[in-house]
Design a protein around this motif. Structure first.
Motif, PDB file in Angstrom:
ATOM      1  N   GLN A 213       0.833  -1.198   0.000  1.00  0.00           N
ATOM      2  CA  GLN A 213       0.000   0.000   0.000  1.00  0.00           C
ATOM      3  C   GLN A 213       0.871   1.253   0.000  1.00  0.00           C
ATOM      4  O   GLN A 213       1.883   1.324   0.683  1.00  0.00           O
ATOM      5  N   THR A 214       0.463   2.245  -0.790  1.00  0.00           N
ATOM      6  CA  THR A 214       1.190   3.507  -0.844  1.00  0.00           C
ATOM      7  C   THR A 214       1.100   4.212   0.499  1.00  0.00           C
ATOM      8  O   THR A 214       0.049   4.211   1.143  1.00  0.00           O
ATOM      9  N   SER A 215       2.196   4.840   0.914  1.00  0.00           N
ATOM     10  CA  SER A 215       2.214   5.529   2.204  1.00  0.00           C
ATOM     11  C   SER A 215       1.287   6.739   2.173  1.00  0.00           C
ATOM     12  O   SER A 215       0.940   7.264   1.115  1.00  0.00           O
ATOM     13  N   ARG A 216       0.883   7.195   3.364  1.00  0.00           N
ATOM     14  CA  ARG A 216       0.042   8.367   3.465  1.00  0.00           C
ATOM     15  C   ARG A 216       0.727   9.585   2.835  1.00  0.00           C
ATOM     16  O   ARG A 216       0.092  10.414   2.180  1.00  0.00           O
ATOM     17  N   ALA A 245      -7.047  12.493  -0.708  1.00  0.00           N
ATOM     18  CA  ALA A 245      -6.180  11.377  -0.322  1.00  0.00           C
ATOM     19  C   ALA A 245      -6.844  10.461   0.695  1.00  0.00           C
ATOM     20  O   ALA A 245      -6.229   9.496   1.159  1.00  0.00           O
ATOM     21  N   GLY A 246      -8.086  10.773   1.046  1.00  0.00           N
ATOM     22  CA  GLY A 246      -8.791   9.941   2.012  1.00  0.00           C
ATOM     23  C   GLY A 246      -8.346  10.186   3.440  1.00  0.00           C
ATOM     24  O   GLY A 246      -8.468   9.311   4.303  1.00  0.00           O
ATOM     25  N   ILE A 247      -7.827  11.375   3.701  1.00  0.00           N
ATOM     26  CA  ILE A 247      -7.339  11.730   5.036  1.00  0.00           C
ATOM     27  C   ILE A 247      -8.126  12.948   5.507  1.00  0.00           C
ATOM     28  O   ILE A 247      -8.283  13.912   4.763  1.00  0.00           O
ATOM     29  N   SER A 248      -8.593  12.933   6.728  1.00  0.00           N
ATOM     30  CA  SER A 248      -9.436  14.033   7.181  1.00  0.00           C
ATOM     31  C   SER A 248      -8.727  14.879   8.235  1.00  0.00           C
ATOM     32  O   SER A 248      -7.872  14.412   8.979  1.00  0.00           O
TER      33      SER A 248
END
Length: 398
Positions: A213-216, A245-248
């Protein structure tokens, strides 16, 4: 600074004078780096005096950009309206007129290419419509000279020629005006006579899927790159980058302190890709074959440009308002990279002086940069090969 007129008297054509002052400031600092008071101060007037002519800063930008479209339409009408004039003469007249405009009003191309996105939607639509009609007219004239071209291919070459004239906005290099204009005509003429490559017979092998999986951090860089490329640095918020990026929320700031930190990382990565491509191009070209090295350098540039949006973010010319130290580093990287091209081109064409060689290199790079992000042409299936071929033509490497 424009001298302040005598009290009670206003200079003639004040509106265009104010717009000209604003255009230079927009070009130097970017749209977001200039305020109404900055424009008023540079013009030697008060803020309220400026508002007598323009409702706001956006109205000034619209006036400047649309005046550039007016000039282009007038040049086109003058050159191609008479069907009794042979096609080659129409083209030559058009190129000469556009080159003169580019040299005299370098700031217009910069604002059209970089800052047009800050205009209201209706203005943007109007600019697209009118510029599309102008390019269609050019393409018809080109087909009179080159009837073997399809309308789509003729339009591609005309867009590339327009980029030659627009390239004057990405650098400050200059030569005597008459020579400058003639050089631009020569470069645009080479583009219009480019023999586009046939469709490749082979299809590139698909890229195998990655492992894991790609890192954050990578997800954020990828999302920011796409958003900055599509909408510009200033129009994108950290919250939007995180959402893409799916980060909140605050989680975004665990990886990057802000937008500037993100764009700096993108710029450095783009610079690294260019450096690797340039090193490979120079290492795999048998010395002293500078012509072949320059061909390979153009190929590596197109590959990097079309392989990722990083380069369009870092080197497209849109003022990013980075911290001074980082801005200086990015500028140094750009100059060093262009210097490699100029050195090789000067060796291939010793008749060009260094300034002429630099103008030529910027024209070639701008063609690739512009067409890779122009929606009317960037969906062409073989665009990378076509970009490389047009760059080779501009650099006169045939």
């Amino acid at each position: 600074m424009e001298p302040t007129p005598a009290r009670g008297r206003r200079p003639r054509d004040r509106k265009n004078q104010l717009a000209g002052v604003a255009a230079e400031l927009f070009r130097a600092r970017g749209y977001h780096g200039v305020g109404i008071n900055d424009i008023a101060a540079a013009a030697g007037v008060t803020g309220p005096a400026l508002y007598r002519h323009f409702a706001d800063k956006q109205a000034i930008l619209a006036h400047v950009v649309l005046s550039g479209i007016d000039d282009m339409e007038a040049a086109t009408a003058s050159a191609v309206s008479d069907s009794s004039v042979p096609g080659p003469e129409q083209i030559e007249t058009l190129l000469t007129c556009l080159a003169g405009q580019a040299v005299e009003r370098r700031e217009i191309a910069a604002l059209w290419r970089w800052e047009g996105k800050h205009l209201p939607r209706d203005d943007r639509r109007e600019i697209r419509r009118r510029s599309g009609e102008v390019l269609a007219s050019w393409a018809k004239s080109l087909q009179l000279v080159r009837p073997e071209l399809t309308p789509e291919d003729a339009e591609l070459l005309c867009w590339a020629a327009l980029s030659v004239f627009g390239s004057v906005s990405v650098h400050h290099t200059s030569v005597a005006k008459r020579r400058f204009a003639q050089l631009l005509v020569d470069l645009a003429r080479r583009v219009l006579h480019t023999e586009l490559p046939p469709a490749p017979e082979t299809v590139a092998a698909p890229v195998p899927p990655g492992i894991g999986q790609t890192s954050r951090r990578e997800q954020l860089l990828s999302a920011a790159t796409e958003l900055f490329s599509q909408r510009g640095f200033h129009a994108v918020s950290m919250e939007e980058i995180g959402a893409a990026a799916g980060i909140s929320g605050p989680s975004v700031y665990r990886h990057f302190a802000g937008k500037s930190a993100l764009v700096i990382a993108i710029c450095r990565r783009a610079a690294d890709r260019l450096a690797v491509g340039a090193e490979h191009a120079l290492r795999t070209s048998a010395p002293p074959d500078e012509r072949e090295a320059l061909r390979r350098l153009a190929e590596s540039y197109v590959r990097t440009l079309t392989g990722s949006a990083e380069l369009s973010v870092a080197f497209a010319g849109d003022p990013l308002n980075l911290p001074e130290q980082d801005q200086a580093e990015l500028l140094r990287v750009q100059r060093d990279y262009v210097a490699q091209w100029v050195h090789l081109l000067s060796a291939v064409h010793p008749g060009l002086n260094p300034r002429e060689a630099k103008i030529t290199v910027h024209a070639a790079l701008t063609i690739a940069n512009d067409l890779a992000r122009t929606r009317r042409v960037n969906a062409r299936p073989h665009l990378p090969a076509e970009l490389h071929r047009m760059m080779i033509s501009v650099l006169d490497l045939d």
